[in-house]
Design a protein around this motif. Structure first.
Motif: not given
Ligand SMILES: [Zn+2]
Length: 99
Positions: A15-17, A28
């Protein structure tokens, strides 16, 4: 620095932020999660604090960028300024001595 780059999430992309400072999308796991506690912003070192979070690269330059752009109050959807000194202290100090 932590070793990284070998984490797998069951074959899925991590997951990326988006960093609130430099706006670069990053995994993330590479970002420091920030949470607001009343008028203060604190680093969520265990990823367990409740509430809305903001993501920041663990670097003072990104913190300063975020401050200059007032990005952190916006990320938390509050109108007023927030005290970022706990985050700054964490980034300036030895991480293992904080909390
Ligand atoms: Zn950044």
């Amino acid at each position: 620095m932590r070793q990284h780059g070998k984490l797998e999430y069951g074959g899925q992309a991590a997951p990326q932020r988006t960093c609130v400072g430099c706006r670069v999308r990053t995994a993330k796991t590479e970002l420091l999660r920030l949470v607001r506690v009343e008028d203060h912003v604190v680093p969520d070192l265990r990823g367990r604090l409740p509430g809305r979070g903001a993501s920041l690269h663990p670097s003072l330059s990104c913190l300063e960028l975020a401050e200059r752009r007032r990005a952190i109050p916006r990320a938390f959807r509050v109108p007023g300024p927030l005290d970022l000194s706990p985050v700054r202290a964490h980034l300036e100090g030895e991480p293992r001595n904080v909390m």
